[in-house]
Design a protein around this motif. Structure first.
Motif, PDB file in Angstrom:
ATOM      1  N   ALA A  57      23.236  45.318  68.837  1.00  0.00           N
ATOM      2  CA  ALA A  57      22.781  44.502  69.963  1.00  0.00           C
ATOM      3  C   ALA A  57      23.727  43.340  70.213  1.00  0.00           C
ATOM      4  CB  ALA A  57      21.367  43.985  69.695  1.00  0.00           C
ATOM      5  N   PHE A  58      24.093  42.624  69.151  1.00  0.00           N
ATOM      6  CA  PHE A  58      24.946  41.448  69.320  1.00  0.00           C
ATOM      7  C   PHE A  58      26.335  41.830  69.833  1.00  0.00           C
ATOM      8  CE2 PHE A  58      28.105  38.450  67.687  1.00  0.00           C
ATOM      9  CZ  PHE A  58      27.640  37.268  68.233  1.00  0.00           C
ATOM     10  N   ALA A  59      26.877  42.950  69.363  1.00  0.00           N
ATOM     11  CA  ALA A  59      28.197  43.389  69.789  1.00  0.00           C
ATOM     12  C   ALA A  59      28.140  44.235  71.058  1.00  0.00           C
ATOM     13  CB  ALA A  59      28.869  44.191  68.669  1.00  0.00           C
ATOM     14  N   THR A  60      26.973  44.323  71.691  1.00  0.00           N
ATOM     15  CA  THR A  60      26.736  45.080  72.924  1.00  0.00           C
ATOM     16  C   THR A  60      27.273  46.502  72.822  1.00  0.00           C
ATOM     17  OG1 THR A  60      28.768  44.373  74.068  1.00  0.00           O
ATOM     18  CG2 THR A  60      26.845  42.942  74.265  1.00  0.00           C
ATOM     19  N   VAL A  61      26.919  47.183  71.721  1.00  0.00           N
ATOM     20  CA  VAL A  61      27.393  48.548  71.487  1.00  0.00           C
ATOM     21  C   VAL A  61      26.387  49.573  71.992  1.00  0.00           C
ATOM     22  CG1 VAL A  61      28.127  50.218  69.747  1.00  0.00           C
ATOM     23  CG2 VAL A  61      28.765  47.817  69.521  1.00  0.00           C
ATOM     24  N   GLY A  62      25.173  49.528  71.475  1.00  0.00           N
ATOM     25  CA  GLY A  62      24.155  50.453  71.922  1.00  0.00           C
ATOM     26  C   GLY A  62      23.875  51.605  70.986  1.00  0.00           C
ATOM     27  N   LEU A  63      24.658  51.750  69.922  1.00  0.00           N
ATOM     28  CA  LEU A  63      24.339  52.759  68.920  1.00  0.00           C
ATOM     29  C   LEU A  63      23.063  52.347  68.183  1.00  0.00           C
ATOM     30  CD1 LEU A  63      27.871  53.487  67.416  1.00  0.00           C
ATOM     31  CD2 LEU A  63      26.547  54.979  68.913  1.00  0.00           C
ATOM     32  N   SER A  64      22.278  53.338  67.767  1.00  0.00           N
ATOM     33  CA  SER A  64      21.006  53.017  67.133  1.00  0.00           C
ATOM     34  C   SER A  64      20.667  54.067  66.083  1.00  0.00           C
ATOM     35  CB  SER A  64      19.883  52.954  68.170  1.00  0.00           C
ATOM     36  OG  SER A  64      18.624  52.762  67.560  1.00  0.00           O
ATOM     37  N   THR A  65      19.957  53.637  65.066  1.00  0.00           N
ATOM     38  CA  THR A  65      19.458  54.570  64.056  1.00  0.00           C
ATOM     39  C   THR A  65      18.102  55.144  64.455  1.00  0.00           C
ATOM     40  OG1 THR A  65      18.440  52.743  62.821  1.00  0.00           O
ATOM     41  CG2 THR A  65      20.696  53.385  62.208  1.00  0.00           C
ATOM     42  N   GLY A  66      17.672  54.852  65.678  1.00  0.00           N
ATOM     43  CA  GLY A  66      16.438  55.421  66.199  1.00  0.00           C
ATOM     44  C   GLY A  66      15.210  54.567  66.041  1.00  0.00           C
ATOM     45  N   ILE A  67      15.372  53.286  65.747  1.00  0.00           N
ATOM     46  CA  ILE A  67      14.209  52.439  65.487  1.00  0.00           C
ATOM     47  C   ILE A  67      13.893  51.486  66.638  1.00  0.00           C
ATOM     48  CG2 ILE A  67      14.651  52.510  63.003  1.00  0.00           C
ATOM     49  CD1 ILE A  67      15.748  49.662  63.228  1.00  0.00           C
ATOM     50  N   THR A  68      14.762  51.392  67.646  1.00  0.00           N
ATOM     51  CA  THR A  68      14.598  50.379  68.690  1.00  0.00           C
ATOM     52  C   THR A  68      13.269  50.510  69.412  1.00  0.00           C
ATOM     53  OG1 THR A  68      16.992  50.359  69.014  1.00  0.00           O
ATOM     54  CG2 THR A  68      15.659  49.357  70.724  1.00  0.00           C
ATOM     55  N   ALA A  69      12.932  51.727  69.832  1.00  0.00           N
ATOM     56  CA  ALA A  69      11.709  51.924  70.612  1.00  0.00           C
ATOM     57  C   ALA A  69      10.447  51.633  69.818  1.00  0.00           C
ATOM     58  CB  ALA A  69      11.669  53.353  71.152  1.00  0.00           C
ATOM     59  N   ASP A  70      10.496  51.729  68.503  1.00  0.00           N
ATOM     60  CA  ASP A  70       9.317  51.535  67.670  1.00  0.00           C
ATOM     61  C   ASP A  70       9.203  50.126  67.105  1.00  0.00           C
ATOM     62  OD1 ASP A  70       8.642  54.249  68.005  1.00  0.00           O
ATOM     63  OD2 ASP A  70       9.953  54.832  66.353  1.00  0.00           O
ATOM     64  N   LEU A  71      10.125  49.253  67.456  1.00  0.00           N
ATOM     65  CA  LEU A  71      10.082  47.883  66.946  1.00  0.00           C
ATOM     66  C   LEU A  71       8.928  47.104  67.563  1.00  0.00           C
ATOM     67  CD1 LEU A  71      13.877  46.902  67.073  1.00  0.00           C
ATOM     68  CD2 LEU A  71      12.515  47.276  65.017  1.00  0.00           C
ATOM     69  N   PRO A  72       8.377  46.119  66.847  1.00  0.00           N
ATOM     70  CA  PRO A  72       7.386  45.223  67.449  1.00  0.00           C
ATOM     71  C   PRO A  72       7.991  44.456  68.619  1.00  0.00           C
ATOM     72  CG  PRO A  72       7.404  45.012  65.051  1.00  0.00           C
ATOM     73  CD  PRO A  72       8.596  45.840  65.416  1.00  0.00           C
ATOM     74  N   SER A  73       7.134  43.971  69.490  1.00  0.00           N
ATOM     75  CA  SER A  73       7.605  43.288  70.696  1.00  0.00           C
ATOM     76  C   SER A  73       8.495  42.090  70.366  1.00  0.00           C
ATOM     77  CB  SER A  73       6.404  42.835  71.534  1.00  0.00           C
ATOM     78  OG  SER A  73       5.643  43.939  71.950  1.00  0.00           O
ATOM     79  N   ALA A  74       8.157  41.344  69.322  1.00  0.00           N
ATOM     80  CA  ALA A  74       8.941  40.165  68.966  1.00  0.00           C
ATOM     81  C   ALA A  74      10.372  40.538  68.600  1.00  0.00           C
ATOM     82  CB  ALA A  74       8.282  39.421  67.805  1.00  0.00           C
ATOM     83  N   GLU A  75      10.539  41.625  67.866  1.00  0.00           N
ATOM     84  CA  GLU A  75      11.887  42.050  67.474  1.00  0.00           C
ATOM     85  C   GLU A  75      12.660  42.611  68.670  1.00  0.00           C
ATOM     86  OE1 GLU A  75       9.351  42.138  65.243  1.00  0.00           O
ATOM     87  OE2 GLU A  75      10.506  40.564  64.235  1.00  0.00           O
ATOM     88  N   GLN A  76      11.970  43.245  69.600  1.00  0.00           N
ATOM     89  CA  GLN A  76      12.638  43.706  70.814  1.00  0.00           C
ATOM     90  C   GLN A  76      13.121  42.522  71.655  1.00  0.00           C
ATOM     91  OE1 GLN A  76       9.959  46.396  72.813  1.00  0.00           O
ATOM     92  NE2 GLN A  76      10.301  48.065  71.348  1.00  0.00           N
ATOM     93  N   VAL A  77      12.318  41.485  71.711  1.00  0.00           N
ATOM     94  CA  VAL A  77      12.754  40.268  72.418  1.00  0.00           C
ATOM     95  C   VAL A  77      13.963  39.660  71.717  1.00  0.00           C
ATOM     96  CG1 VAL A  77      12.094  37.913  73.036  1.00  0.00           C
ATOM     97  CG2 VAL A  77      10.477  39.791  73.367  1.00  0.00           C
ATOM     98  N   LEU A  78      13.964  39.683  70.395  1.00  0.00           N
ATOM     99  CA  LEU A  78      15.115  39.174  69.648  1.00  0.00           C
ATOM    100  C   LEU A  78      16.377  39.961  69.998  1.00  0.00           C
ATOM    101  CD1 LEU A  78      16.392  37.388  67.489  1.00  0.00           C
ATOM    102  CD2 LEU A  78      15.577  39.005  65.758  1.00  0.00           C
ATOM    103  N   LEU A  79      16.251  41.290  70.124  1.00  0.00           N
ATOM    104  CA  LEU A  79      17.403  42.094  70.516  1.00  0.00           C
ATOM    105  C   LEU A  79      17.875  41.740  71.925  1.00  0.00           C
ATOM    106  CD1 LEU A  79      16.518  45.660  69.132  1.00  0.00           C
ATOM    107  CD2 LEU A  79      18.040  43.934  68.151  1.00  0.00           C
ATOM    108  N   ILE A  80      16.946  41.430  72.815  1.00  0.00           N
ATOM    109  CA  ILE A  80      17.320  41.008  74.171  1.00  0.00           C
ATOM    110  C   ILE A  80      18.171  39.750  74.115  1.00  0.00           C
ATOM    111  CG2 ILE A  80      16.400  40.084  76.335  1.00  0.00           C
ATOM    112  CD1 ILE A  80      13.994  41.930  75.998  1.00  0.00           C
ATOM    113  N   VAL A  81      17.743  38.781  73.328  1.00  0.00           N
ATOM    114  CA  VAL A  81      18.502  37.533  73.185  1.00  0.00           C
ATOM    115  C   VAL A  81      19.883  37.803  72.597  1.00  0.00           C
ATOM    116  CG1 VAL A  81      18.557  35.280  72.047  1.00  0.00           C
ATOM    117  CG2 VAL A  81      16.400  36.163  72.973  1.00  0.00           C
TER     118      VAL A  81
END
Length: 447
Positions: A388-412
């Protein structure tokens, strides 16, 4: 009656931040419309906001399946946000000024210079036009190859092939990583006519516009290249070759990734996965099934990223190279840092150190928050945060299942990572203090 005035954005960095925030807000509003989402109702605020920021920050992380969740209208909105984010909101604004009035004012020139990393104000007009021309040209060439392949090799209709080719070409050159397939590009893992054009577009976008301009003028005279171009070309080559070789070697026998492929397929897939951590985010193999050692190597590649003034994220290869040569000079006991027969200015060394330390602080702090408030292990938490910080977009498949607070953290993290720690810090600073005197010098003990 006291009149209230909106605060003026005096610093160019503040205008850039405001421009990206405005684009993300507009994108969120459009994606929340019922016409943008398949099925009844519209997308939730978090779904729309996450997708909009991921697109305008050319990241590619998703909390929903792009081809399944979004309609054609929603996909067009995502494509426009990718293009805007890749070229830069202020570059587009400056281009409009040029086309309408055929001139640029001082404020517009300073703003465009902050976005395009131009050194001279007189160069801004030509740089802005050049950025758009080069981007559209490279995207068009990539799209042409992809359209022909999608139409002739996979029985897509020509309109469908045109849409697929244009979308993936724009996403690739802008290092966005958005794909119109649920498994990214895993269905084309052994197809060089799909993987190689996309990889080349990613590399071109990651080199940065100053390097592309100089290569266009002096590609036959490498000895006359500027220091910046030399650093970018050498560092990029080292990371591309080293990253591809590392991932290919680690995953060679992994039955869930490269194992089932033949030798040419393994080499193609290994090269493709070595290119993507530059900041692109496409996948031709299942990232979640990769060896943890590969994840760590990809972490390093993502954190470094591509070159400055381009579409890639990360701390940038120039920053890494500068710190490497600073370390090299210190180990050798040299009083000055020299790179390719040029002495490095002290301000550049401090800037590089500042970028790295701020970036490390953001990554470490966010990773700790992930591990404290979720049950995700260190490997996956670190991978997702750096992506997220390096604006890459690769994922281990956990992004969609994260709690809302952690998804907001990824947005920041995506927003900060796209604009850079220095830009954000400069934009938030109310004023600069200039010390008119020097304090007495003293040397603390180091080590």
């Amino acid at each position: 009656m006291v009149s209230r005035r909106w605060p003026r954005l005096r610093h160019p960095a503040q205008v850039v931040v405001a421009g990206f925030a405005f684009a993300a807000g507009v994108g969120t509003a459009l994606l929340m419309l019922p016409v943008a989402k398949r099925g009844p109702g519209g997308a939730s605020l978090l779904e729309a906001l996450f997708t909009s920021v991921s697109a305008v920050c050319v990241t590619g992380l998703n909390v929903v399946d792009t081809p399944v969740h979004w309609t054609g209208f929603g996909q067009v909105v995502i494509l426009c946000l990718i293009q805007l984010g890749g070229l830069g909101i202020m570059t587009f604004a400056s281009l409009l000024v040029v086309l309408v009035s055929h001139r640029l004012g001082l404020r517009a020139r300073l703003t465009a210079a902050a976005e395009t990393k131009t050194l001279g104000l007189g160069e801004v007009r030509s740089v802005v036009l050049g950025v758009v021309k080069v981007s559209l040209l490279l995207e068009a060439v990539t799209a042409l190859v992809l359209v022909l392949r999608f139409a002739t090799g996979y029985d897509n209709s020509w309109p469908r092939a045109l849409w697929l080719g244009v979308f993936h070409a724009v996403s690739a050159f802008n290092n966005a990583g958005f794909a119109l397939y649920s498994d990214s590009l895993m269905g084309f893992v052994t197809d060089p006519w799909i993987c190689l054009p996309i990889a080349c577009a990613v590399i071109a976008g990651g080199l940065g516009f100053p390097v592309l301009f100089e290569l266009r003028r002096r590609w036959r005279r490498p000895m006359s290249w500027s220091l910046h171009t030399k650093i970018v070309m050498w560092a990029s080559a080292v990371f591309l070759v080293g990253g591809s070789a590392f991932i290919t070697g680690i995953e060679w026998t992994n039955p869930a990734t490269l194992g089932p492929l033949d030798v040419p397929g393994k080499l193609l897939a290994g090269f493709f996965q070595g290119v993507m951590p530059r900041s692109a985010g496409f996948s031709s193999i299942d990232t979640a099934q990769m060896n943890p050692a590969s994840w760590l190597g990809v972490d390093v590649l993502m954190f470094v990223g591509g070159a400055s003034a381009g579409t890639a994220g990360g701390i940038k290869v120039t920053t890494f190279a500068v710190l490497f040569f600073v370390l090299y000079a210190e180990v050798r006991g040299e009083s000055a840092v020299n790179i390719f027969h040029r002495r490095l200015h002290g301000d550049t060394q401090r800037q590089a150190l500042t970028v790295v330390l701020l970036s490390v602080a953001a990554v470490v702090g966010s990773t700790v928050m992930f591990m404290v408030f979720t049950d995700i292990n260190l490997d996956q938490s670190l991978f997702e945060v750096i992506s997220a910080f390096a604006t890459v977009g690769l994922s281990t498949g956990i992004t969609a299942d994260l709690p809302s607070a952690e998804q907001v953290l990824l947005i920041v993290l995506m927003f900060i990572g796209r604009l850079g720690p220095i830009t954000v810090a400069s934009a938030l600073a109310l004023r600069r203090r200039v010390r008119l005197y020097d304090l007495p010098e003293e040397r603390p003990v180091i080590g």
